[in-house]
Design a protein around this motif. Structure first.
Motif, mmCIF file in Angstrom:
data_model
loop_
_atom_site.group_PDB
_atom_site.id
_atom_site.type_symbol
_atom_site.label_atom_id
_atom_site.label_comp_id
_atom_site.label_asym_id
_atom_site.label_seq_id
_atom_site.Cartn_x
_atom_site.Cartn_y
_atom_site.Cartn_z
ATOM 1 N N GLY A 306 1.072 -1.239 -0.035
ATOM 2 C CA GLY A 306 0.300 0.073 0.165
ATOM 3 C C GLY A 306 0.402 1.069 0.027
ATOM 4 N N ALA A 307 0.218 2.685 0.500
ATOM 5 C CA ALA A 307 0.830 3.851 0.257
ATOM 6 C C ALA A 307 1.841 3.923 1.348
ATOM 7 C CB ALA A 307 -0.074 5.207 0.151
ATOM 8 N N TYR A 308 3.270 4.728 1.549
ATOM 9 C CA TYR A 308 3.722 5.175 2.473
ATOM 10 C C TYR A 308 4.053 3.773 3.086
ATOM 11 C CZ TYR A 308 2.219 9.951 1.485
ATOM 12 O OH TYR A 308 0.867 10.389 0.646
ATOM 13 N N PRO A 327 -0.018 2.173 10.434
ATOM 14 C CA PRO A 327 -1.051 1.883 9.298
ATOM 15 C C PRO A 327 -2.021 2.127 9.800
ATOM 16 C CG PRO A 327 0.270 0.339 10.832
ATOM 17 C CD PRO A 327 0.970 1.483 11.557
ATOM 18 N N LYS A 328 -3.074 2.264 8.422
ATOM 19 C CA LYS A 328 -3.964 2.699 8.064
ATOM 20 C C LYS A 328 -5.388 2.209 9.462
ATOM 21 C CE LYS A 328 -4.778 6.090 4.225
ATOM 22 N NZ LYS A 328 -5.794 5.388 2.982
ATOM 23 N N SER A 329 -4.927 0.761 9.177
ATOM 24 C CA SER A 329 -5.852 0.255 9.812
ATOM 25 C C SER A 329 -4.579 -1.030 10.747
ATOM 26 C CB SER A 329 -6.990 -0.718 9.210
ATOM 27 O OG SER A 329 -6.919 -2.196 9.643
ATOM 28 N N ARG A 332 -5.854 -4.859 10.342
ATOM 29 C CA ARG A 332 -5.618 -5.001 9.256
ATOM 30 C C ARG A 332 -4.372 -5.618 8.983
ATOM 31 N NH1 ARG A 332 -9.132 -3.931 3.948
ATOM 32 N NH2 ARG A 332 -10.967 -4.105 4.400
ATOM 33 N N TRP A 333 -3.313 -4.898 9.012
ATOM 34 C CA TRP A 333 -1.583 -5.025 9.285
ATOM 35 C C TRP A 333 -1.468 -5.856 9.542
ATOM 36 C CZ3 TRP A 333 0.555 -1.768 5.966
ATOM 37 C CH2 TRP A 333 2.304 -2.066 6.288
ATOM 38 N N ASP A 334 -1.603 -5.380 10.933
ATOM 39 C CA ASP A 334 -1.850 -6.583 12.321
ATOM 40 C C ASP A 334 -1.098 -8.810 11.469
ATOM 41 O OD1 ASP A 334 -0.266 -5.694 13.498
ATOM 42 O OD2 ASP A 334 -1.590 -5.529 14.948
ATOM 43 N N SER A 339 -2.653 -4.253 2.472
ATOM 44 C CA SER A 339 -3.373 -2.956 0.793
ATOM 45 C C SER A 339 -3.482 -1.618 1.561
ATOM 46 C CB SER A 339 -4.582 -4.172 0.319
ATOM 47 O OG SER A 339 -5.194 -4.150 1.159
ATOM 48 N N GLN A 340 -3.863 -1.520 2.517
ATOM 49 C CA GLN A 340 -4.572 -0.722 3.108
ATOM 50 C C GLN A 340 -3.523 0.784 3.419
ATOM 51 O OE1 GLN A 340 -7.784 -0.183 5.950
ATOM 52 N NE2 GLN A 340 -9.152 -0.250 3.958
#
Ligand SMILES: *[C@@H]1O[C@H](CO)[C@@H](O)[C@H](O)[C@H]1NC(C)=O
Ligand SMILES: *[C@@H]1O[C@H](CO)[C@@H](O)[C@H](O)[C@H]1NC(C)=O
Ligand SMILES: *[C@@H]1O[C@H](CO)[C@@H](O)[C@H](O)[C@H]1NC(C)=O
Ligand SMILES: *[C@@H]1O[C@H](CO)[C@@H](O)[C@H](O)[C@H]1NC(C)=O
Ligand SMILES: *[C@@H]1O[C@H](CO)[C@@H](O)[C@H](O)[C@H]1NC(C)=O
Length: 442
Positions: A306-308, A327-329, A332-334, A339-340
């Motif tokens: 994903g971004a950054y 992480p944006k979420s 989800r990241w964990d 993808s976010q």
């Protein structure tokens, strides 16, 4: 060889000739028949034709043009293959989408230089020249390029290298002729029995800052990264080598990559639908050896993190947010759904743009250049000022790393950043002043 269409005309002209010249014409004709049936010709003119079963061979004998059937298919296609390689290795196909279902295919070049592949009076494939020729000649060159020339002119009125199939040969331009709107790209065969276009494609984008994409249908699968003066940013392994030389040309008229051989050997690169790879092979000791391939590792998967975020294949997990981002979420990241991507710890406000600074990140594949801007004349300092001044600018760097010149800047989210252990590039990313710490870039 079938000369029936020209037969009448020739007979008429013979009537007005004396016996000797008739004999000469006949001898020439017989010699010509002999030559084409033994595949010694490297060219044809409008008075000749290439029927299924005939071939023409490039002068040094590297390549053959003729009709073939791929794999277990019975269909006939006009194509070019390596001559001295036992397993017929086809590098170009004319009638990819219109196979011929019998052995009555014919290739002709007409009096203005246009090419037609004909099956029983219906045209299954044609190609038109840039301008009308007076004395057209269709010739197969030793680099595998099939060209139409006019008289003694060296210009190509048409060339197969402008319309590649799945294979890149040395001397072929990969990319755009922007003046003609010509996109020289590679499209995989559907499968090895069917040369019709698959959905695996390699093409050069012509954004402000070009780079190559591998597409799987409408999804970007792999990205080369933009050219940095030495190589594509995402291919640190592309180095000076004894096999071939390469260069990238980008100006108002053209955007292309070209590879030329330094040694006399057989090499080919192709987009392969079977394993979704762009592969380079070289012919050594009776077989094609895999020389290189892309994508090479998990981190080559487009926008995996994903971004950054950056992807480092030796890390676990491979994706990490860049410093200053989280992480944006987290949830989800964990669970390893990256993808976010990541978002800033501290949001940027456009009103405060002049207080922003930049953090330097090193060893990277530069982000996707879809929303970017390029100025080859600016230096790094001017580049920074240009970026700082526009609050949709998120990053900048030198476009040419050879002597550190030129300016590339990115707008919007930075995606598909890979981290290399060696051979990566610097990128200066816009930051809130509170994130700058000691590494403020002035
Ligand atoms: C070949 O194709 C033609 C035209 O599409 C068709 O009329 C003909 O029956 C086919 N012949 C064979 C042997 O399949
Ligand atoms: C040559 O072929 C092209 C394409 O099929 C056609 O448009 C053109 O009229 C032909 N020229 C002549 C002189 O037959
Ligand atoms: C093409 O012509 C040949 C010989 O005239 C004939 O045998 C064959 O059936 C024809 N093929 C098609 C597809 O019409
Ligand atoms: C495509 O890749 C497959 C699997 O790696 C390989 O067996 C095949 O030979 C490749 N195709 C060509 C035309 O080289
Ligand atoms: C910032 O850059 C974008 C993209 O090129 C452009 O559309 C916009 O007008 C620029 N804004 C300023 C203030 O220059």
């Amino acid at each position: 060889m079938d000369t029936s269409s020209t037969g009448t005309k020739e007979v008429k002209s013979w009537e007005s000739m004396d016996l000797l010249s008739s004999i000469l014409v006949v001898t020439n004709l017989l010699f010509f028949l002999f030559k084409i049936s033994y595949g010694v010709l490297d060219s044809i003119t409008p008075s000749q034709r290439l029927s299924d079963g005939d071939t023409i061979v490039s002068r040094e004998g590297n390549f053959v043009l003729g009709f073939f059937s791929p794999g277990s298919s019975k269909n006939r296609y006009l194509g070019i293959w390596h001559r001295s390689i036992p397993d017929q290795t086809v590098v170009w196909v004319a009638n990819r989408v219109h196979p011929i279902n019998d052995t009555f295919g014919i290739l002709m070049i007409n009096s203005t230089g246009n090419l037609n592949v004909i099956q029983n009076n219906s045209v299954v494939w044609s190609a038109s020249t840039l301008k009308e020729a007076q004395n057209p000649l269709l010739q197969l060159l030793d680099n595998g390029n099939l060209v139409v020339t006019d008289g003694n002119s060296e210009d190509y009125l048409w060339q197969s290298f402008d319309y590649p199939s799945d294979t890149m040969l040395s001397g072929m331009k990969f990319g755009w002729d922007l003046k003609r709107g010509l996109n020289r790209r590679f499209i995989a065969w559907k499968n090895w029995d069917d040369p019709s276009p698959g959905n695996f494609i390699m093409e050069m984008t012509h954004h402000n800052y070009p780079e190559a994409y591998l597409w799987q249908g409408s999804t970007i699968y792999f990205r080369s990264g933009p050219w940095n003066g030495y190589r594509f940013s995402g291919l640190p392994g592309l180095k000076p080598n004894p096999l071939f030389a390469f260069k990238f040309v980008f100006n108002q008229d053209e955007a292309y990559f070209i590879c030329t051989l330094k040694q006399s050997l057989h090499t080919r690169s192709l987009v392969n639908q079977t394993n979704s790879m762009f592969q380079r092979f070289t012919w050594t000791e009776q077989s094609w050896k895999l020389h290189s391939y892309h994508p090479t590792d998990f981190c080559d998967t487009y926008a995996l993190c994903g971004a950054y975020a950056r992807c480092l294949v030796t890390d676990f997990p491979v994706c990490q947010c860049l410093n200053g981002f989280k992480p944006k979420s987290q949830q989800r990241w964990d669970s390893m759904d990256w993808s976010q991507g990541c978002a800033r710890n501290k949001r940027l406000s456009c009103e405060e743009k002049s207080t922003h600074g930049f953090l330097k990140f090193s060893g990277l594949k530069l982000p996707d250049t879809t929303h970017s801007w390029l100025n080859t004349k600016m230096n790094l300092k001017e580049c920074r000022a240009e970026c700082l001044n526009n609050c949709s600018c998120m990053a900048y760097t030198n476009s040419d790393i050879r002597e550190g010149s030129g300016c590339a800047i990115w707008f919007g989210d930075l995606v598909d950043i890979k981290q290399f252990p060696a051979g990566g590039q610097d990128l200066y990313i816009r930051m809130h002043p509170s994130e700058l710490g000691m590494s403020l870039i002035l």
